[in-house]
Structures are given as structure tokens and as C-alpha cells.
Design a protein around this motif. Structure first.
Motif, PDB file in Angstrom:
ATOM      1  N   GLU A   1       0.825  -1.210   0.000  1.00  0.00           N
ATOM      2  CA  GLU A   1       0.000   0.000   0.000  1.00  0.00           C
ATOM      3  C   GLU A   1       0.860   1.261   0.000  1.00  0.00           C
ATOM      4  OE1 GLU A   1      -3.231   0.388  -0.406  1.00  0.00           O
ATOM      5  OE2 GLU A   1      -3.311  -1.791  -0.743  1.00  0.00           O
ATOM      6  N   LEU A   2       1.964   1.202   0.696  1.00  0.00           N
ATOM      7  CA  LEU A   2       2.866   2.350   0.721  1.00  0.00           C
ATOM      8  C   LEU A   2       3.498   2.561  -0.657  1.00  0.00           C
ATOM      9  CD1 LEU A   2       4.166   4.550   2.407  1.00  0.00           C
ATOM     10  CD2 LEU A   2       5.932   2.933   3.097  1.00  0.00           C
ATOM     11  N   ILE A   3       3.807   1.469  -1.333  1.00  0.00           N
ATOM     12  CA  ILE A   3       4.346   1.574  -2.700  1.00  0.00           C
ATOM     13  C   ILE A   3       3.318   2.233  -3.614  1.00  0.00           C
ATOM     14  CG2 ILE A   3       5.155   0.260  -4.696  1.00  0.00           C
ATOM     15  CD1 ILE A   3       6.278  -1.811  -2.801  1.00  0.00           C
ATOM     16  N   LYS A   4       2.054   1.856  -3.461  1.00  0.00           N
ATOM     17  CA  LYS A   4       0.994   2.440  -4.299  1.00  0.00           C
ATOM     18  C   LYS A   4       0.886   3.951  -4.070  1.00  0.00           C
ATOM     19  CE  LYS A   4      -2.004  -1.618  -4.833  1.00  0.00           C
ATOM     20  NZ  LYS A   4      -3.341  -2.201  -4.560  1.00  0.00           N
ATOM     21  N   GLU A   5       0.944   4.364  -2.795  1.00  0.00           N
ATOM     22  CA  GLU A   5       0.835   5.790  -2.494  1.00  0.00           C
ATOM     23  C   GLU A   5       1.990   6.572  -3.106  1.00  0.00           C
ATOM     24  OE1 GLU A   5       0.415   6.492   1.647  1.00  0.00           O
ATOM     25  OE2 GLU A   5      -1.224   5.072   1.886  1.00  0.00           O
ATOM     26  N   GLU A   6       3.203   6.024  -2.997  1.00  0.00           N
ATOM     27  CA  GLU A   6       4.372   6.726  -3.517  1.00  0.00           C
ATOM     28  C   GLU A   6       4.373   6.764  -5.045  1.00  0.00           C
ATOM     29  OE1 GLU A   6       7.565   4.541  -1.837  1.00  0.00           O
ATOM     30  OE2 GLU A   6       7.448   5.505   0.130  1.00  0.00           O
ATOM     31  N   ASN A   7       4.028   5.640  -5.694  1.00  0.00           N
ATOM     32  CA  ASN A   7       4.114   5.563  -7.147  1.00  0.00           C
ATOM     33  C   ASN A   7       2.922   6.211  -7.843  1.00  0.00           C
ATOM     34  OD1 ASN A   7       6.479   3.636  -8.255  1.00  0.00           O
ATOM     35  ND2 ASN A   7       5.912   3.073  -6.176  1.00  0.00           N
ATOM     36  N   ARG A   8       1.826   6.374  -7.119  1.00  0.00           N
ATOM     37  CA  ARG A   8       0.688   7.081  -7.705  1.00  0.00           C
ATOM     38  C   ARG A   8       1.092   8.524  -8.049  1.00  0.00           C
ATOM     39  NH1 ARG A   8      -2.918   5.314  -4.269  1.00  0.00           N
ATOM     40  NH2 ARG A   8      -3.868   3.684  -5.539  1.00  0.00           N
ATOM     41  N   LYS A   9       1.891   9.128  -7.206  1.00  0.00           N
ATOM     42  CA  LYS A   9       2.380  10.490  -7.470  1.00  0.00           C
ATOM     43  C   LYS A   9       3.332  10.505  -8.668  1.00  0.00           C
ATOM     44  CE  LYS A   9       2.104  11.701  -2.550  1.00  0.00           C
ATOM     45  NZ  LYS A   9       2.887  12.084  -1.345  1.00  0.00           N
TER      46      LYS A   9
END
Length: 779
Positions: A380-388
């Protein structure tokens, strides 16, 4: 220790960092401090507290295996390192000295001198171990190629020597057979048996008998301390460390794979919706701006952030205002007079530390990891970072399309009004002459060929395997007391070690720190022969994995003759140094390059040939180039001090060791060479009678006394101080006159002059006079 322990250690470090940031970034700017002593005390307190955080974070980063935590810790660790260097630079400017004594601060914080030691982050080597190993292998292979010719000559000598030894063995065998025939008819007596035994021993040893050689080898290995097996506790610690390293690599590889997979998934699933949402928002902004201002706005340039600038504003009117900020203002506010006093210099790292601390507080501090026992990455943390990241990629494409759409809208409106079309004016490049790029003299050559040539010429060398911790010395306990009584103390070897860590090792080890911290391009180590200047150069290379280039006047003599040859040599050295950074360019006997008068015996060597061109190459070193020039000199008085100080921005004076450092040197070096320090050995007396002697002198004496034979005799005859006195007496110490001459020379350097003015109360220099008054003053 477990991962939970290191997580708690990280939390403690972050809490202390948060308190420091509140002190350094108050809501209202602090008033200038008029008392220099009080201001320095504040700096020293901040410096010591940041070092404690630095030590904790370095330990945490080295042992934590969670890949996402390691990235956050690494960013904060680099920021803390940079802040330590900034505070060090500010303390030098305020106290006019490279060495500082903070006994009172340590006492107030209830710390020991060990807590003030600058740790060398292990990630300098561990995170790039594969790359450094490849470089080391390449350099070793090149050195072997260079040594081929020498080895062939040695091989011929060995063949000849073996033939000679073969003839001697044959003669010895014949003599032993004749001796056996002589005593065959007689009863062997005691003397004959001893003679035969000696003869057999000679033959066995001379013929390289494997059994004899094996016994001798076992004997020597038992004597040599470096071959002693580690204790069980050390073996357990090494095993645990190896296990942690393998987990870090494994978890990081899994994390990298997951980043790629998650990014592709987000791009496929959410990419189309992101594009549609962005376009709708931008079109809505077009309409709102037209309703509010009567015309369509100009689309923000890509350099300003593109459409990201739109969403950062609150309303169309503010966007219009923000676009006109570059226009000249019609009025100026009257400048306020600054209050006199000392202020903290602006920091390039505090904002990064604030962001890192906020990330910890917002996400990691309250996060429960009871289910993440193995400390794996979180998707989930990867998703938040890579969404940006994906949004930024898509925004560039959307901006191109929407600029075209906006132009079409403007064109349609202008046609309806019957007006002329106005195209978007693109910001052109600022007028001015373009900087000429340096011509690459070796554009057609590979890096391997350049390295091979530098190795063949002896300009690229392999650093000796020494560490900074091998440069032993004690802390200066009386520094503060002496300065309070207006006596300038001589720095200890511990102070020298700390300064080299700050000025050389930390910037070379971290790219982020080197780019943002105060830039140091060249350091001069000045001191008597034997104080360890050369050892420190090699230690810098070993601690950072840096390559070692040797541009010493005696090493470059006769190589690359002529003006063009000199330019080619410097070009090759600095080009390879940048490509294989970090790199150290060493200049031994740096005073020879700036001789006041070249001695007759050295005129043919032309030691001053680099005097003009090397400073020019030094100017080309930028913040992104982790290249450091380190000069060493034992006779700086023979050089032109103005040219020398212009070349080297930092001059470190290394003195002979004090009593505390000599005590540690005798004790540790005797043990290192295999000697036993027992009650029979009076180390304190050795430290007292060796006043004036350098670490190099002490090593020579110990090597002459603590031989392999003497090590075997220690069980029956322990080492005594008297054994070291005779060899020590044969060596000339550093006399008081030589040390005073070095101190007087250092007093003439820029920092030395400032220190003297500060001591006499004249540190406040008058401001330079401008205009006509300046011309009158010159007259």
C-alpha cells in the motif's frame, strides 16, 4: 539485537531530532547574539547533540532490514551528516580554529569523549560493495600486467638460483653418504649421534622437506597475532551481521520487483481515469478564469510546473496574479536595518530534515507492525508513492494536449471578436555568452585504456589497507581550560582524526552531503615526518572506497613532458577521477610545487611544473564531483605561503603526540605486533621518555624489539621498558624548535591570522570603503 530494538532506537533518535528542529526553526527568528562566547556555546551544544543522533541513525540504518524504512532513514541520516558539517563550518568561522574543545559541553550533557567520535557510515562501502570490488579487481589486474616484465626478470634469476642450490644439495648429499660409510664400522658415540642429527636437520630443511616446512609454518602462525582465531562471541557477531546483510539484499530485491509490478498495475488500471480527471479540471479552470477576468489565461510553462501550478492555487484570480509576479514591482519596501550581532548561517539541510521528520511522525511513528514480523515491504505504501510518480508522468502528456486545446479556444474566441490572434510567448533563453565546454582530449579512448596508462605511469595506485581507527590517539582533556587561560593548546591525534572524518570522509562517502554541504576541494596536511600524514591519505581512500591518484612532484617528474603533455596528464587524471568517483588526488611534498627557491639538486626534476595548471583544474571541481585533493608536507616553510594557502582551502596542522596519545600508541602497537603488556612493562615510563617522538618512530622501535623470536621468549622473560630505550635513543626526536617553527608558520595562514586577531580583540575588521574614499585610501 532484534529489529524491534532498532525500531525503538530510531524512534528515540527522531524524538531528539524533533526537539532540535523546534529549536532551530522557531516561529519567530531569534535575535542576534552579541557575545561570541555564548554564541559558540550554542553552536557547540547543537553540534554535539546532532552527533549523538548521527551515531544512533548510522547504527539503525546498518541493521534495519525493512527496505522502505531504510530509504527514509537514509535520507534523514544524510541530512544529519550535512547539518553536522554546516555546524562545524560555522564553528570554524566563529572561533577561527579548525580544532574545538568542548569539555564543558560533554560535562553538561553527561557524555564521554567516545560519544564525540564521528562515526563512519558503513553504507559507504556496503551499499556499493559490488562496484568497489569490480574496480579493485580491475586495478589489481592492471597492476599485474605492469609487473609482468619485472616478474619475467625475476623468473630468470630464480631459475639460476635453483640450479645453484641443486648443485649445493648434490654436494651436501655426497658428503653425508661419505660420513655414513666412515662411521659404519665404528660404534656410534654420543658426539657422532649429535653430528648425524644436525646433518639430517640441515639436509631436511635445505631440501625444502614438506614435513619440516609444515612444522615451521605452524610455529610461525602460532606466533603471529594476526593469524589468531577469533573468540566465540566475535564469531557469533560476525554470523549475525552476515545474516542481516543477506536479509537486507533479499528484501531490497523483493521491494524493487514489487515497485515495478505495482507501477505497471497502477498505470494500466488508474491511468485512463487520471487523464480524464486532469483534463476536466483544467477545462474547468479555463472557464473559471474567463468568467473572472474576461479572457483565457496563459498556460503555465513546464519549467514552472505546468498544470501542477494550477491546482496549487485557490482561484483563477490568484493564478493570474501569480503569472504576473515576474513583472517589475511599482514600489519597494524600505529596507530594515539589521540588528548587530551573530546569527546562524542559512542551512541547506534543515528543510530536508523537517520533511524526513514529518514522514516519520505521520506514517511510521504510530504504525503497528505486529503482523510484519519479517519486516518485508508494504504494498500500500508503494501504491501511495508511485501514484504520485505516475501522475507526474501523465501530467506532462496532458499539458501538451491542453496547451494545444487552449490555443484553439483562444483562436476561436478571437475570430468571433474579429481581433488578431496572440500566440503564446515562450520564455526564451537569457541572452549572454554561452560557456565554452572543455575540450575532451581523450574522447576516442575507453575508460579501461585510460586507467591502464595511468597505472603504467604510476599515477593511479592501490591504497594501503589501513583504517582511520588505526590512527590511534587520545582526546585532549585540557583544551577548554588552556583556552580560558589564553593559551592555545596543540591538538591531539584524536582531534586530527575527527577533522579528517568531517572534511574528507563524510563528503566523499555521500553524494547528497557533498553537493549541499560547504564544498571543500583541497586539504593540506602539515606536520613533522612520521606523524601519519601518508597513512591518513590511505585511510580516507579505504573508508570511502576512493581511488588514489598520485600527482606528487617527484612522481610526475619526467612524465608527459612539455606543455601539451602536462595538459594531457591533468586531463586524464581528473577525467578518470570524475568517472570513478569518489577519488583522492594525493600530492606528497606539496611544498615543492610552491618552492620559494628550488634547490640545485631538484632543478632537473622541475617540481614547480604543476604550479599554474593544477589550480586551474581545481576550479573545475563542482559540488557533484566527489574529487578531493590532499597535499602532505613536512617542510611548509620552504614554500610561498600565499600560493600554498590559495591552493588549499583547509590546512590541518598535525603535531607530535601528547602523553595520552603516546601511552595508547605504545600499548596498542606492542599488542598489535604480538607483544604481551604485563606488569613488568612500564608503559607510562615509555610514554614519558618518548616525548617528542612521532608515531612513526614508535612503530620502528617496536618492530626492532618485538621480533618473532622475542615473542616466543615472552613466557619465560616478559617484555620490559628498558628493552625499548636503546633503539629509541638512536632516533632523533622532533625538537621544540621544529614544532615552534611549524606553529609560527601556521600563524601566518589566513585562519591563523584571524585567530591571532580574535585573541587580541581585533577580530572585527572594518568594512571595505567604496567609491572615491577607497581611491583616496589606496593613495
Amino acid at each position: 539485537m532484534s529489529q524491534r530494538t532498532y525500531n525503538q532506537l530510531w524512534t528515540d533518535a527522531q524524538l531528539e531530532l524533533g526537539r532540535l528542529l523546534m529549536e532551530e526553526l522557531p516561529t519567530e527568528p531569534p535575535r542576534p547574539e552579541k557575545d561570541r562566547v555564548v554564541f559558540f556555546q550554542r553552536l557547540a551544544m547543537l553540534y554535539v547533540r546532532y552527533i549523538q543522533i548521527f551515531r544512533q541513525l548510522e547504527k539503525v540504518y546498518d541493521q534495519v532490514v525493512h527496505p522502505q524504512k531504510r530509504r527514509v532513514i537514509r535520507a534523514i541520516l544524510d541530512g544529519v551528516m550535512g547539518r553536522v558539517l554546516e555546524l562545524k563550518n560555522e564553528m570554524v568561522e566563529k572561533e577561527f580554529s579548525e580544532y574545538h574543545y568542548m569539555d564543558d559541553v560533554l560535562h553538561d550533557l553527561k557524555l564521554t569523549p567516545v560519544d564525540l567520535e564521528i562515526p563512519i557510515p558503513r553504507y559507504f562501502i556496503s551499499d556499493r560493495s559490488k562496484e568497489f570490488q569490480e574496480r579493485k579487481t580491475m586495478l589489481t589486474d592492471l597492476l599485474k600486467l605492469v609487473e609482468v616484465t619485472e616478474k619475467e626478470a625475476i623468473k630468470i634469476l630464480q631459475v639460476v638460483e635453483r640450479a645453484r642450490q641443486g648443485r649445493l644439495r648434490a654436494k651436501l648429499n655426497e658428503e653425508s653418504r661419505n660420513m655414513n660409510r666412515m662411521y659404519k664400522t665404528k660404534d656410534p658415540g654420543t658426539a657422532a649421534i649429535e653430528l648425524a642429527t644436525v646433518c639430517i636437520q640441515k639436509v631436511l630443511c635445505y631440501q625444502n622437506n614438506p614435513t619440516c616446512l609444515f612444522l615451521c609454518r605452524c610455529l610461525w602462525l602460532a606466533m603471529d597475532p594476526k593469524y589468531q582465531l577469533p573468540c566465540p562471541a566475535e564469531i557469533t557477531a560476525q554470523t549475525s551481521e552476515a545474516c542481516t546483510r543477506s536479509k537486507q539484499v533479499e528484501h531490497n530485491e523483493d521491494y524493487q520487483k514489487s515497485v515495478v509490478a505495482v507501477t505497471n498495475q497502477l498505470r494500466d488500471v488508474e491511468g485512463h481515469d487520471m487523464i480524464k480527471t486532469m483534463k476536466d479540471q483544467i477545462r474547468q479552470w479555463f472557464i473559471e478564469c474567463r468568467d473572472a477576468t474576461g479572457s483565457f489565461p496563459d498556460y503555465p510553462d513546464e519549467e514552472d510546473g505546468g498544470s501542477a501550478l494550477i491546482f496549487a492555487e485557490k482561484n483563477p484570480q490568484q493564478v493570474k496574479c501569480s503569472q504576473s509576479q515576474n513583472e517589475p514591482m511599482s514600489f519597494y519596501s524600505e529596507p530594515q536595518e539589521e540588528e548587530a550581532g551573530l546569527k546562524m548561517l542559512p542551512s541547506a539541510f534543515l528543510s530536508d530534515l523537517e520533511v524526513g521528520n514529518k514522514t516519520f511522525v505521520d506514517f511510521w511513528q504510530t504504525r503497528s507492525e505486529s503482523r510484519n514480523f519479517n519486516q518485508r515491504h508494504e504494498v500500500e505504501l508503494i501504491k501511495e508513492e508511485n501514484r504520485k510518480v505516475i501522475e507526474a508522468e501523465i501530467r506532462v502528456q496532458v499539458d501538451e494536449q491542453m496547451r494545444q486545446e487552449l490555443a484553439e479556444w483562444k483562436l476561436a474566441v478571437d475570430k468571433d471578436k474579429g481581433g488578431k490572434t496572440k500566440g503564446n510567448k515562450k520564455k526564451g533563453s537569457k541572452s549572454g555568452k554561452k560557456k565554452k565546454k572543455d575540450k575532451d582530449l581523450t574522447a576516442d579512448r575507453t575508460l579501461e585504456s585510460l586507467c591502464q596508462e595511468l597505472v603504467e605511469q604510476g599515477l593511479l595506485k592501490q591504497a594501503n589497507n589501513v583504517r582511520l581507527q588505526d590512527y590511534m590517539g587520545d582526546y585532549s582533556y585540557l583544551g577548554t581550560t588552556l583556552r580560558q587561560n589564553d593559551i592555545e593548546p596543540m591538538p591531539s591525534l584524536s582531534d586530527v582524526r575527527q577533522v579528517l572524518s568531517l572534511y574528507a570522509i563524510l563528503p566523499l562517502g555521500s553524494q547528497v552531503v557533498h553537493e549541499k554541504a560547504p564544498l571543500i576541494k583541497a586539504i593540506l596536511l602539515a606536520g613533522p615526518a612520521g606523524v601519519g600524514k601518508k597513512m591518513l591519505v590511505h585511510a580516507i581512500c579505504q573508508e570511502t572506497g576512493a581511488n588514489l591518484f598520485d600527482l606528487s612532484p617527484l612522481n610526475t617528474a619526467g612524465k608527459y613532458p612539455g606543455k601539451n603533455g602536462l595538459a594531457m596528464m591533468l586531463h586524464m587524471v581528473f577525467k578518470v577521477a570524475r568517472l570513478l568517483q569518489p577519488s583522492v588526488i594525493w600530492i606528497e611534498d606539496a611544498e615543492k610545487m610552491f618552492y620559494k627557491k628550488v634547490p640545485k639538486e631538484e632543478k632537473e626534476l622541475d617540481p614547480k611544473r604543476l604550479k599554474k595548471d593544477l589550480p586551474k583544474s581545481l576550479k573545475l571541481i563542482k559540488g557533484e564531483d566527489r574529487v578531493l585533493i590532499v597535499g602532505t608536507t613536512k617542510d611548509p616553510l620552504s614554500a610561498d605561503i600565499k600560493s600554498l594557502c590559495k591552493m588549499y582551502s583547509k590546512i590541518i596542522l598535525i603535531p607530535r603526540p601528547d602523553y595520552g596519545s603516546r601511552y595508547i600508541l605504545w600499548k596498542q602497537l606492542i599488542r598489535k605486533h604480538g607483544g604481551d603488556v604485563t606488569r613488568a612493562l612500564d608503559v607510562s615510563s615509555l610514554a614519558k621518555i618518548s616525548d617528542g617522538y612521532t608515531p612513526g618512530h614508535i612503530v620502528r622501535v617496536i618492530q626492532s624489539v618485538v621480533t618473532k623470536r622475542r615473542i616466543l621468549q615472552q613466557a619465560n622473560r616478559p617484555l620490559t621498558a628498558a628493552e625499548f630505550v636503546a633503539p629509541l635513543a638512536k632516533i632523533d626526536p622532533v625538537f621544540q624548535e621544529e614544532e615552534e617553527a611549524l606553529k609560527n608558520w601556521y600563524a601566518k595562514t589566513p585562519l591563523g591570522k584571524k585567530r591571532i586577531k580574535a585573541a587580541t580583540g581585533k577580530e572585527e575588521e572594518e568594512a571595505p570603503v567604496k567609491g572615491k574614499d577607497a581611491k583616496k585610501g589606496k593613495k
